[in-house]
Design an enzyme around this catalytic site. Structure first.
Site, PDB file in Angstrom:
ATOM      1  N   SER A 172       0.793  -1.281   0.015  1.00  0.00           N
ATOM      2  CA  SER A 172      -0.014  -0.012   0.089  1.00  0.00           C
ATOM      3  C   SER A 172       0.894   1.322   0.146  1.00  0.00           C
ATOM      4  O   SER A 172       0.180   2.511  -0.077  1.00  0.00           O
ATOM      5  CB  SER A 172      -0.930  -0.277   1.327  1.00  0.00           C
ATOM      6  OG  SER A 172      -2.072  -0.982   0.886  1.00  0.00           O
TER       7      SER A 172
ATOM      8  N   LYS B 134       0.171   3.521  -2.862  1.00  0.00           N
ATOM      9  CA  LYS B 134      -0.813   4.680  -2.818  1.00  0.00           C
ATOM     10  C   LYS B 134      -0.351   6.151  -2.761  1.00  0.00           C
ATOM     11  O   LYS B 134      -1.059   7.008  -3.207  1.00  0.00           O
ATOM     12  CB  LYS B 134      -1.749   4.470  -1.702  1.00  0.00           C
ATOM     13  CG  LYS B 134      -2.744   3.120  -1.861  1.00  0.00           C
ATOM     14  CD  LYS B 134      -3.538   3.161  -0.411  1.00  0.00           C
ATOM     15  CE  LYS B 134      -4.549   1.784  -0.518  1.00  0.00           C
ATOM     16  NZ  LYS B 134      -3.886   0.533  -0.471  1.00  0.00           N
TER      17      LYS B 134
ATOM     18  N   SER C 169      -5.533   3.811   4.716  1.00  0.00           N
ATOM     19  CA  SER C 169      -5.014   2.934   3.621  1.00  0.00           C
ATOM     20  C   SER C 169      -6.265   2.175   2.745  1.00  0.00           C
ATOM     21  O   SER C 169      -6.309   1.204   2.210  1.00  0.00           O
ATOM     22  CB  SER C 169      -4.049   1.946   3.917  1.00  0.00           C
ATOM     23  OG  SER C 169      -3.360   1.377   2.950  1.00  0.00           O
TER      24      SER C 169
ATOM     25  N   LYS D 245       3.454   6.416   5.610  1.00  0.00           N
ATOM     26  CA  LYS D 245       2.284   5.339   4.657  1.00  0.00           C
ATOM     27  C   LYS D 245       2.981   4.070   5.118  1.00  0.00           C
ATOM     28  O   LYS D 245       4.193   3.836   4.876  1.00  0.00           O
ATOM     29  CB  LYS D 245       2.503   5.661   3.348  1.00  0.00           C
ATOM     30  CG  LYS D 245       1.398   4.766   2.607  1.00  0.00           C
ATOM     31  CD  LYS D 245      -0.069   5.084   2.960  1.00  0.00           C
ATOM     32  CE  LYS D 245      -1.149   4.243   2.471  1.00  0.00           C
ATOM     33  NZ  LYS D 245      -0.983   2.922   3.388  1.00  0.00           N
TER      34      LYS D 245
END
Length: 417
Positions: free
Chosen positions: A50, A53, A114, A239
């Protein structure tokens, strides 16, 4: 023409021991200059889950800045995005088909929770479909000079999790890959360009869909934020990511006393070599501890330093216009090489003219590396410098004349560092 100069700073101290963390890829950089302070296998293409992203987030921020999107613009949920959002095992907020959500709501759900369906929704808003959005990612990758990147979707999920709706031309179990260094480039440029992103990533929790039947209290997956198990002073982003293929991944950033570092770990593992939160956040803690205990931020010139030099027998002044920021090892007798590069000039040099540039090149025999171009400073004349007389200049040639000028300037630089 250029000159390489060496100087040393700090008394001799025992050099720091070799440092490493338990991850397939790792990197630590200074968020101001992009100076690389530590890297392990940083150029290999690895799974990033993720963390992917961030590319969509970056493109959204670009569209906001250009005016192509506004925060209060809305996205109407498609059937595909609704169906994806109902799989809570994938990290989602429930998005009701046909209902409209603001760009800000979806953006925040990506950075805090997320949310995979929110990511696909924003690709549809910008490009019409996730498939049509992929060229945007390729364009952004080129703009950021990403070297090792292959995206098969915008979310970072394994295609096997996409309910048979993976993008044409990709395999049923394909997954995004990127190098650790490239992830650091995304984070570095994002924080440089859009520091406001940290206003969202620093939030430990936030309610999505307040006042609706689908209200969700989003809790950040970044457990280094205040109040979480792995809380670390100064962490405010950025993140996380995790899949079976990619392992535990994290791009984190921390700021203390005005100094900010960015760290990236891909497939991080704990001390027992298991893929766990101890691995994800423990390795990042090691990187940040290493940064704060090992490096000292300094500058390698006083911006107000001015000295007299002789140019073709005439007195002139030259100075460095600004200082060079640099992170040096506190535990070593640091020796630095500086490269000063001459511009070509015709006739006299006037006060205020930029007559060249300088940047740091080597520390303790190792090349100082940066994510992008190294920071440079201008060499600025603070007095008038007249050219050599015509007869002498013609005899020795313009190249020799400027060579003598820059030998004088290089001696000056070496004296002030």
């Amino acid at each position: 023409m250029s000159f390489v100069l060496m100087f040393s700073t700090m008394p001799p101290v025992q050099a720091a021991e070799t440092f490493s963390v338990n991850a397939d890829g790792a990197i630590l950089i200074d968020a101001e200059t992009g100076q690389i302070l530590h890297q392990q296998n940083a150029d290999a293409a690895l799974g990033l889950a993720s963390v992917s992203k961030l590319m969509t987030v970056f493109i959204v921020l670009d569209h906001i800045r250009s005016g192509e999107l506004k925060w209060d613009d809305t996205y109407k949920v498609s059937k595909r995005v609704h169906e994806l959002s109902t799989d809570m095992s994938l990290g989602n907020v429930a998005l009701v088909e046909g209902r409209e959500y603001t760009i800000r709501e979806l953006y925040e759900s990506i950075l805090i929770f997320s949310a995979n369906a929110s990511t696909v929704g924003l690709t549809e808003k910008i490009a019409g479909s996730e498939e049509a959005f992929m060229p945007y990612i390729k364009k952004k990758a080129k703009e950021l000079d990403l070297q090792q990147i292959n995206f098969v979707n915008a979310t970072g999920l394994n295609n096997v999790d996409l309910q048979g709706q993976h993008l044409p031309g990709t395999g049923p179990s394909d997954e995004n890959v990127m190098s650790t260094k490239d992830v650091a480039k995304i984070a570095y440029h994002m924080i440089q360009t859009y520091p406001e992103v940290l206003d969202i990533t620093k939030q430990p929790r936030k309610v999505f869909g307040a006042g609706t039947e689908n209200m969700v209290e989003m809790t950040s997956w970044n457990y280094m934020l205040p109040g979480y198990l792995y809380e670390y002073e100064g962490v405010d982003g950025l993140k996380t990511g995790n899949t079976t293929f990619a392992g535990q991944c994290f791009v984190g950033t921390v700021q203390r006393d005005g100094i900010r570092y960015i760290g990236v770990v891909l497939n991080a593992r704990d001390k027992d070599n298991n893929s766990t939160y101890d691995g994800r956040f423990g390795t990042m803690k090691e990187l940040f501890d290493y940064a704060f205990t090992t490096f000292n931020k300094t500058t390698k010139a006083d911006k107000d330093t001015v000295t007299q030099v002789k140019v073709d027998g005439k007195e002139a002044k030259v100075k460095l216009a600004t200082a060079l920021p640099f992170y040096e090892d506190k535990h070593a007798n640091t020796k630095i090489k500086v490269v000063a590069t001459a511009n070509q000039h015709k006739g006299k040099i006037k006060e205020g003219d930029i007559v060249g540039t300088a940047h740091l090149a080597y520390a303790d025999g190792k090349e100082i590396t940066y994510l992008a171009q190294p920071p440079q400073v201008d060499l600025v004349a603070t007095d008038n410098v007249h050219a050599a007389n015509k007869t002498k200049a013609a005899a020795e040639g313009a190249g020799n004349f400027f060579s003598r000028v820059w030998k004088t300037i290089s001696n000056f630089v070496s004296n002030i560092f």
